[in-house]
Design a protein around this motif. Structure first.
Motif, short mmCIF file in Angstrom:
data_model
loop_
_atom_site.label_atom_id
_atom_site.label_comp_id
_atom_site.label_asym_id
_atom_site.label_seq_id
_atom_site.Cartn_x
_atom_site.Cartn_y
_atom_site.Cartn_z
N ASP A 20 13.21 -6.03 0.14
CA ASP A 20 12.56 -6.39 1.38
C ASP A 20 13.26 -7.43 2.24
N GLY B 164 12.59 8.22 -2.31
CA GLY B 164 13.40 7.45 -1.36
C GLY B 164 13.12 5.98 -1.52
N ASN B 165 11.91 5.71 -1.95
CA ASN B 165 11.49 4.32 -2.08
C ASN B 165 12.08 3.67 -3.33
N ASP C 38 12.86 1.67 1.60
CA ASP C 38 12.83 1.51 3.04
C ASP C 38 11.72 2.23 3.79
N VAL C 39 11.22 3.36 3.33
CA VAL C 39 10.16 4.03 4.10
C VAL C 39 8.93 3.13 4.17
N ALA D 37 8.75 -0.05 3.27
CA ALA D 37 9.10 -1.38 3.80
C ALA D 37 9.11 -1.34 5.33
N THR D 38 9.66 -0.27 5.88
CA THR D 38 9.69 -0.15 7.34
C THR D 38 8.28 -0.06 7.90
N THR E 151 4.41 4.95 11.69
CA THR E 151 5.79 4.76 11.23
C THR E 151 6.10 5.66 10.04
N MET F 119 8.88 8.75 9.96
CA MET F 119 9.97 8.83 8.99
C MET F 119 9.94 10.10 8.14
N ALA G 109 15.17 13.36 -1.04
CA ALA G 109 15.12 12.13 -0.25
C ALA G 109 16.11 12.17 0.92
N HIS H 252 15.67 9.44 8.61
CA HIS H 252 15.74 8.05 9.03
C HIS H 252 16.36 7.16 7.95
N ILE I 22 7.41 1.59 16.94
CA ILE I 22 7.86 2.41 15.81
C ILE I 22 9.35 2.12 15.64
#
Lengths: 159, 159, 159, 159, 159, 159
Positions: free
Chosen positions: A54, C48-49, C54-55, C57-58, C126, C130, D2, D7, D74
Motif C-alpha cells: 500500500d 491480481g491482488n 493494486d485493484v 488498493a486503487t 473504480t 479495473m 490476471a 489496468h 476514477i
C-alpha cells in the motif's frame, strides 16, 4: 534575456502561451523524484509493502491522479487529454532511497513534461506523508526531467 | 516496524488516521524547496522580476493555492481550514538558485506539514515551468520540512 | 409532504440547509457497496491482488479521496473537515462479489453519511473500471447506509 | 487471467493504459442507476417536483457535472473532452423508484462508459441526499451499463 | 420561444448540447469586466503594484486558472483543451476603475466565450477580495463579451 | 495607503492573511448580481421555467456549488466549512433582468463575502451561458455585496 521567458509577455506579465498554431504530435516525458530517508524507514516501506503494497501503491495512484490535474496546479500549463500516465516507485532499503519515475504521454499541441514532473513530485510527497510518523527528516532530494520527445526538439538528461 | 507506518492498518492497508480524539491546537509548519538552474537563467528571472515580478509572483500564488488543495492531492491527508499560507521566493542569481519558503498555519486536530511541503513543491514546479523554455536541465534539488510546532512534539531541521 | 424535503425551501427550490445552530458533535457513518461479477472475474481480482494488491488498493484510495470531495459532487452537502475515512474492499471469488465498506467520521455540525456513501460508490466504480476489460456486465448491485451515529438520532440498517 | 486486467502491468501494478495508438472515433455510453425508496418518499419527490422541479433538476445537474470530473474520481480514467452529457431522472411513485439514465458522448481515443456510470451514480447519490431527511433506508439498488458504441466492439446489456 | 434555449431539451430540462457533429475550428473570445471603486482605492492598487505588481498579478493568475475550470463551474459547458488564455488588468486611478480583459482560444468543436467571461469574472472578484479591506462598496459593474470568432457566426459588441 | 491592502505584505507581495487569532463567530454575507438581456430573452427564461424550472434551477445549483469552491478560485481566500448557502434567482421579464441573490453563512474566524459574491457571479454566468444561444449581448451589469454581519463591523450597502 527576460523575453526568452516564454510565459511572460512584452511587459513581463504572466500568460498562457498560444499553442494553437503548433502541430498535434505524440509527445512523451519522463521525470524522476528521489525520496531520501534512513535505511530503517526505507525497510519499513519495503516490509509494509510486502503483504499489501500500500505505501508504494498509494504513491503511484496519487502521482497518476496529480498528473491529470497539472493544469489546475501550475498556472500557465495547458489542459491536456493525456493518453497515458504511469508512476513507478522502487525502494532501495540499504541506501535509504525511494525512486519515483513518472511517464506521461499525450497526442497534442504541447508537451507533458510538467505532467511527468507533477506526478513524480506528488508521488514523492505521498511517500513523505506516509513515513513522516516514523522519521521527520525525510527529504525529496531531487525532482528532474529525464527525457522528453515529440516536441520541437528532444531532450535526454545527461546526454 | 511496519506497524509504525500510521497510515497503514494492521493488514498493511492505507487509511486516513482518525484525528477525532486529538486536541484542537494552533499548528504551524515551514517547508523549503530549492530550484537549481544556471546563473543566466536565474538572472533572467531576477530581471523579468524587476518591472512586474510575475515569475516569482506566479510561483507564490501557485504555492498558496496548492496548499489549499493538499488533501485532494495527498490521499491520506485531512482537509483543513487553513488560517494562513505564505510563500516566499528569493533568487540568488550568482548561485543559480531560487529558494522557496512556505509557511502554513491552522487551528485544528492535525498538523500542516504536508500543506507547507505541497505549497513549496508546487511553487518550485511553477518556477520550473516558467524557465523551461530557456533551460532544460533545471532541477528541484531539495524539498524539506524546516520546522513544525503545535503538535505532540515540535521539530526543527538540523537542531 | 414536500415540505419534509429539507433541501427544498417553501417554494420547492433547492437550498443548502443552515446548520449553524446545530451542535458540534462527533459523527460517524458507515456505508456499503456491492459489486457483482462472474466468479472468474472476482478470481482475477483476488489473484491480481495476491502479489501487489493494486485493484483493491486503487479502489480504497479512490474511495478515500472521493469522500473528501463529497461537497463538490453532491450539490447541497456541506464541506466538512473529516476526521477519518477508511475504505475496505473484500473479494468473495466464489460468489462473484466485491464488498466495499466505507466509514467516515467528523467533529462537526452535520453528519457524514453522504461522505461514506460517496466513498463506497466511487470505490465500487473504480473496481468496475479495473475489470471492465474482462467482463462487461458487472453491476454495482447495492449502495446503502449501514449505520450512523452522533446526530439527532442514530440509525442502523435492518434494526 | 490476471494479465487480462488491463489496468495492471506485468507486475500487477495499477497504470493508466496507453490509448495513444487507438483511433479517434465517436463513442457513446448509456448507464442507469435505480434509487429505491417507499412510495411515500417517491410521491414527495414527484410532488416537490411539480411546481419547481428541483429534486430531479438538482440530480440531473449533479450528474452532468460529475461526468466531467470522472477522470479526477476514477484513478485510471483518461481525461476526455466530452461532446455531450445528459441525465434523465424519472419517478415511479407507486413502485417507489427513481430511475436515472445517463448518456455520455465523446470523439476520442477511448470510451465514456465510466463517465456515464459516474453521472448516474452521482445523480443517484444526490437524490439520496435530498430525501434522506424523510427516509433513511433508501438504497441505490443497481448501477449498470446499458449500452456502449464506438469502440472495438459494441455492447448492449441483456442482448 | 423556450425551445430556442439550446441548453433545454423538449421537456425544458437542462442538458449539455451535443457538439460531436460540429467542426473543429480555431475559436477565440474576448470578455471584459469592470471593477469600480473610489479613486483612493484604485490609487492604492496602482501604488501597491509599482514595486511588485502583486494585486493585478494575482488577479491575472486567478483569471487564467479559472478559465481552465470553466466546465466545472458552469454546469452545461464542455471541457475544452484551451490553446491560450490571457488576462490583462489596467488601473485608471482617476476614474476609480480596474478594467479586466480576458482572451481565450481553443481548437475545438465549441467556443470559448464562457471561458473568457469566467476568467474576467474571477479576476474581478480577486481584485475585489484584495481591496475589500480598504473599501467595502466596490462593485463589479459590468461583465460582457467583447468579441467572438471561429464559430457559426462572429460577434463584436456594439457593432 | 498601500499597506492597507491587507493581502499584501510589507514588500507588496500577495499573502493569505493569518486569521488564527480572530474569534470564531457566526458570519453572514449577502451578494447580488444582475443579468441584463432583452425582454424577449427574459420571457424565454420565464416560460422555459414554467414547466420545469431548469434555467433558474441550474443557475441556483451552480451558484451554491461555486460558493463551496471560493477558496480554490480566489487565491487569497481561506477555506471555510460553510454552514449554509442559498441562491435565489428572479426574472423580471418586462425589464429584461434576472436578479441573483446569494447568501452564505459560516461559523469561523473570517467572513463569507467572497463566497456570496462568487455564488452570485457563477449563477449569473450560468444564466448567461443558457441564454447566449438566443441573445449575444447579455451583460452581467452589477455584482455587489448587499450586507455582511458577524465580523469586526457590519456593513449594509447604501446605508
Amino acid at each position: 534575456m527576460a523575453d526568452q521567458l516564454t510565459h511572460l509577455d512584452e511587459r513581463g506579465q504572466a500568460r498562457m502561451v498560444d499553442v494553437g498554431a503548433k502541430d498535434v504530435t505524440q509527445r512523451r516525458a519522463v521525470a524522476r523524484a528521489l525520496v531520501r530517508m534512513t535505511p530503517a524507514t526505507a525497510a519499513a516501506i519495503a516490509a509494509g509493502n510486502a503483504p499489501k503494497g500500500d505505501v508504494l501503491a498509494t504513491a503511484r495512484i496519487a502521482g497518476i491522479q496529480a498528473a491529470k490535474r497539472t493544469s489546475e496546479l501550475i498556472p500557465l500549463c495547458h489542459p491536456l487529454p493525456l493518453d497515458k500516465v504511469t508512476v513507478d516507485a522502487e525502494v532501495d532499503a540499504a541506501a535509504g532511497v525511494v525512486t519515483i519515475t513518472a511517464e506521461a504521454r499525450v497526442t497534442a499541441r504541447t508537451g507533458v513534461e510538467m505532467e511527468a514532473l507533477t506526478a513524480a513530485s506528488v508521488a514523492a510527497l505521498t511517500v513523505y506523508d506516509m513515513v513522516k510518523g516514523i522519521e521527520r527528516g525525510v527529504e525529496i532530494s531531487s525532482v528532474a526531467l529525464l527525457e522528453k520527445t515529440g516536441g520541437k526538439s528532444d531532450y535526454a538528461r545527461g546526454s
